[in-house]
Motif scaffolding. Structure first.
Motif, mmCIF file in Angstrom:
data_model
loop_
_atom_site.group_PDB
_atom_site.id
_atom_site.type_symbol
_atom_site.label_atom_id
_atom_site.label_comp_id
_atom_site.label_asym_id
_atom_site.label_seq_id
_atom_site.Cartn_x
_atom_site.Cartn_y
_atom_site.Cartn_z
ATOM 1 N N ALA A 43 15.318 -0.009 17.292
ATOM 2 C CA ALA A 43 16.661 0.533 17.543
ATOM 3 C C ALA A 43 17.364 0.862 16.235
ATOM 4 N N SER A 44 17.226 -0.035 15.255
ATOM 5 C CA SER A 44 17.866 0.183 13.964
ATOM 6 C C SER A 44 17.248 1.372 13.246
ATOM 7 N N GLU A 45 15.912 1.432 13.211
ATOM 8 C CA GLU A 45 15.226 2.535 12.552
ATOM 9 C C GLU A 45 15.584 3.868 13.213
ATOM 10 N N LEU A 46 15.573 3.882 14.545
ATOM 11 C CA LEU A 46 15.885 5.100 15.287
ATOM 12 C C LEU A 46 17.300 5.572 15.001
ATOM 13 N N SER A 47 18.250 4.650 15.017
ATOM 14 C CA SER A 47 19.641 5.034 14.856
ATOM 15 C C SER A 47 19.940 5.539 13.444
ATOM 16 N N PHE A 48 19.418 4.858 12.435
ATOM 17 C CA PHE A 48 19.663 5.330 11.074
ATOM 18 C C PHE A 48 18.930 6.643 10.809
ATOM 19 N N PHE A 49 17.816 6.868 11.467
ATOM 20 C CA PHE A 49 17.112 8.145 11.362
ATOM 21 C C PHE A 49 17.929 9.269 11.972
ATOM 22 N N LEU A 50 18.440 9.059 13.175
ATOM 23 C CA LEU A 50 19.114 10.129 13.902
ATOM 24 C C LEU A 50 20.582 10.293 13.531
ATOM 25 N N THR A 51 21.262 9.191 13.199
ATOM 26 C CA THR A 51 22.715 9.269 13.008
ATOM 27 C C THR A 51 23.200 8.732 11.674
ATOM 28 N N ASP A 52 22.311 8.153 10.870
ATOM 29 C CA ASP A 52 22.722 7.532 9.603
ATOM 30 C C ASP A 52 23.752 6.436 9.838
ATOM 31 N N SER A 53 23.667 5.764 10.979
ATOM 32 C CA SER A 53 24.627 4.705 11.275
ATOM 33 C C SER A 53 23.997 3.684 12.226
ATOM 34 N N LEU A 54 24.819 2.727 12.645
ATOM 35 C CA LEU A 54 24.376 1.636 13.514
ATOM 36 C C LEU A 54 23.968 2.130 14.897
ATOM 37 N N PRO A 55 23.116 1.376 15.585
ATOM 38 C CA PRO A 55 22.850 1.677 17.000
ATOM 39 C C PRO A 55 24.151 1.630 17.795
ATOM 40 N N ASP A 56 24.337 2.567 18.700
ATOM 41 C CA ASP A 56 25.527 2.524 19.547
ATOM 42 C C ASP A 56 25.319 1.460 20.622
ATOM 43 N N PRO A 57 26.358 1.121 21.381
ATOM 44 C CA PRO A 57 26.243 0.015 22.347
ATOM 45 C C PRO A 57 25.090 0.164 23.335
ATOM 46 N N GLU A 58 24.835 1.379 23.834
ATOM 47 C CA GLU A 58 23.772 1.548 24.820
ATOM 48 C C GLU A 58 22.396 1.335 24.196
ATOM 49 N N LEU A 59 22.188 1.831 22.986
ATOM 50 C CA LEU A 59 20.913 1.617 22.313
ATOM 51 C C LEU A 59 20.734 0.145 21.967
ATOM 52 N N THR A 118 24.952 13.405 16.290
ATOM 53 C CA THR A 118 23.520 13.280 16.029
ATOM 54 C C THR A 118 22.945 14.611 15.579
ATOM 55 N N ARG A 119 23.298 15.663 16.253
ATOM 56 C CA ARG A 119 22.806 16.991 15.895
ATOM 57 C C ARG A 119 23.244 17.372 14.483
ATOM 58 N N SER A 120 24.492 17.078 14.167
ATOM 59 C CA SER A 120 24.998 17.376 12.838
ATOM 60 C C SER A 120 24.249 16.575 11.779
ATOM 61 N N SER A 121 23.987 15.306 12.060
ATOM 62 C CA SER A 121 23.279 14.452 11.107
ATOM 63 C C SER A 121 21.863 14.945 10.862
ATOM 64 N N LEU A 122 21.161 15.336 11.920
ATOM 65 C CA LEU A 122 19.788 15.828 11.758
ATOM 66 C C LEU A 122 19.760 17.169 11.027
ATOM 67 N N SER A 123 20.720 18.029 11.312
ATOM 68 C CA SER A 123 20.794 19.295 10.587
ATOM 69 C C SER A 123 21.009 19.033 9.100
ATOM 70 N N THR A 124 21.875 18.068 8.788
ATOM 71 C CA THR A 124 22.127 17.739 7.393
ATOM 72 C C THR A 124 20.897 17.133 6.734
ATOM 73 N N THR A 125 20.100 16.410 7.503
ATOM 74 C CA THR A 125 18.845 15.870 6.967
ATOM 75 C C THR A 125 17.915 17.005 6.554
ATOM 76 N N LEU A 126 17.796 18.023 7.402
ATOM 77 C CA LEU A 126 16.953 19.167 7.048
ATOM 78 C C LEU A 126 17.517 19.894 5.837
ATOM 79 N N ILE A 127 18.819 20.064 5.803
ATOM 80 C CA ILE A 127 19.447 20.732 4.659
ATOM 81 C C ILE A 127 19.190 19.935 3.382
ATOM 82 N N ALA A 128 19.231 18.600 3.500
ATOM 83 C CA ALA A 128 18.941 17.752 2.336
ATOM 84 C C ALA A 128 17.484 17.906 1.905
#
Length: 512
Positions: A175-191, A219-229
């Protein structure tokens, strides 16, 4: 044979069990998720647009530790004046049950896992120490201790089950790996709840959670920024141009160039759900008044600042590769750079492998060549005549030469100093990109029909998600993800969902 393939068709983990330091943006975002914007010093908040793609050079030394301790202290002190809003407890009430309930929830979210009895005992000891001053101080000191803890700054990949030489990560680690990968932040309550229940160990639930997160704009914005990075476009903000030659190249124009790429990714990858290769072939983009002048097209926005969709000349532009922002970032102050642009195409765009830096013994010769009154093609030809230079430059100079139709700020041009520009290159001897191309547009259209760019996008996302900087598109971890994609549907959401359920994210090797 891939070194991580044991010859029997299995893809063994590349990474051993480890702990992973959160990047500065992730550390800051985690504090923000816990305590709000008030917990972040304005001048200490990293700009997400310039987040590093890899953590190379980041060392958990004295300066980093001191910086994070200071941020933890500031965040905890920010609770003052909003104590009840944050904790749900009256500041002067002395309600121990309330403070313990808040801190237990806070600690579990901060550490991304339940705390054991010893950790909770230590936490209550901190609370009692602070309560010697006041009830409120006891809680804020405990919050500071949690944010200053290694368990907050690091995420673990230690696993909770061993199958032979393979270690399966725990549900909370995933959950932690997934969340920091997709959002650069903590898992949300549902995750987090899916991790608590153990449901996240089921690949179907993991896919469902990823799909849910992918519907979120952040999430979409974070992943787009990852590609831009990964493409290094954030370097645009550090570039300067000779103001006498390019007076229009201002910080405002740089920001517009960057935003153009953000808008194009949002349109193609998220709104339309196009194949990732559309990033190389699109003749549409978004411009404001200043960018329209760079492109030489009409701006139809209601104001000069408004971005509007435009159709670009099909023989001049093709997606990401010919965007002014990228081309400007890969140019010198007064000229283009065949080397920088060529290395970008070879590395960030196609992931064809790193090229070693030139030996120190060539430093003077390189400086002399750069200062010579020559065209970029003449410089490339001079490098080709030197056996030492040719060994490396033959692998990327041609990529840069085909981009010579674009000046140092990305404007299209047919001539240079009154002479026609020759952008024709012969890549027939280069595996994966073989052919003769008359322009960057022709090259981009051809490469979009291969698997090279999609494999590179996959590799870059997998690298960011796993912190595996040595990953190659040839490694079975990347090939496993590509093979899992639905036939003919290399959309970014499909790539991400294939990554999050792949062994590369969920398995580690035992230490040797």
């Amino acid at each position: 044979m891939d070194p991580s393939d044991n010859g029997g068709g299995l893809c063994n983990p590349r990474l051993e069990r480890r702990v992973v330091l959160l990047a500065d943006l992730q550390f800051t975002n985690a504090i923000r998720a816990l305590l709000g914007d008030e917990a972040i010093e304005p001048d200490q908040a990293p700009d997400a647009r310039t987040k590093p793609f890899v953590k190379k050079g980041i060392v958990a030394g004295t300066s980093l530790v001191h910086a994070r301790l200071a941020r933890a202290a500031y965040a905890a002190e920010s609770i003052g004046g909003r104590f009840e809003d944050v904790t749900g407890c009256a500041p002067a009430g002395g309600d121990e049950a309330c403070s313990k309930a808040f801190l237990t929830r806070f600690a579990q979210r901060a550490f991304r896992r339940p705390l054991d009895a010893a950790e909770l005992d230590n936490l209550w000891s901190v609370v009692r120490l602070g309560q010697e001053t006041s009830y409120e101080r006891g809680v804020t000191l405990a919050v500071e201790a949690l944010l200053a803890s290694p368990s907050f700054s690091y995420r673990t990949e230690l696993g909770d089950a061993e199958i032979g030489e393979v270690v399966k990560l725990s549900a909370h680690e995933i959950a932690s790996e997934l969340s920091f990968f997709l959002t650069d932040s903590l898992p949300d309550p549902e995750l987090a709840a899916a991790a608590d229940s153990g449901a996240l160990n089921d690949p179907e639930e993991l896919t469902r959670q990823a799909a849910r997160l992918l519907e979120k704009p952040e999430t979409r914005s974070s992943l787009s920024t990852t590609l831009i990075a990964a493409w290094g476009l954030s370097n645009l903000f550090g570039t300067v141009k000779d103001p006498g030659l390019f007076p229009e190249y201002t910080p405002a124009l740089q920001a517009s160039m960057f935003h153009e790429t953000e808008l194009l990714l949002d349109e193609l990858l998220w709104s339309r759900g196009e194949d990732v290769s559309a990033l190389l072939t699109s003749r549409e983009t978004f411009v404001n008044g200043a960018l329209a002048q760079v492109y030489g097209v009409e701006h139809t926005g209601a104001t000069p600042e408004e971005f509007a969709k435009v159709e670009l000349p099909a023989d001049e532009r093709a997606g990401l590769l010919t965007q002014p922002g990228l081309l400007a970032a890969l140019s010198r102050t007064d000229n283009t750079s065949v080397v920088a642009r060529g290395l970008f195409v070879r590395g960030a765009l196609l992931c064809l492998g790193k090229i070693p830096s030139p030996p120190e013994s060539l430093a003077d010769a390189i400086k002399e060549l750069l200062e010579a009154d020559m065209t970029e093609r003449e410089r490339a030809e001079a490098r080709a005549e030197n056996a030492t230079c040719r060994a490396c430059h033959s692998q990327f100079d041609a990529f840069g030469l085909m981009l010579e139709n674009y000046d140092p700020v990305g404007r299209y041009r047919d001539t240079l100093d009154g002479e026609p520009i020759d952008s024709r290159v012969d890549l027939t001897s280069m595996a994966g990109v073989g052919g003769i191309y008359t322009s960057a547009v022709e090259f981009a259209d051809a490469i979009a029909k291969t698997d090279g760019f999609a494999a590179c996008v996959t590799r870059n996302l997998l690298t960011y998600g796993t912190d595996d900087e040595g990953l190659s598109t040839r490694d079975c971890q990347v090939q496993h993800v590509i093979a899992a994609l639905p036939a003919g549907e290399r959309t970014l959401p499909n790539v991400v969902k294939a990554i999050v359920t792949s062994p590369a994210l969920t398995e580690r090797a035992k230490e040797k």
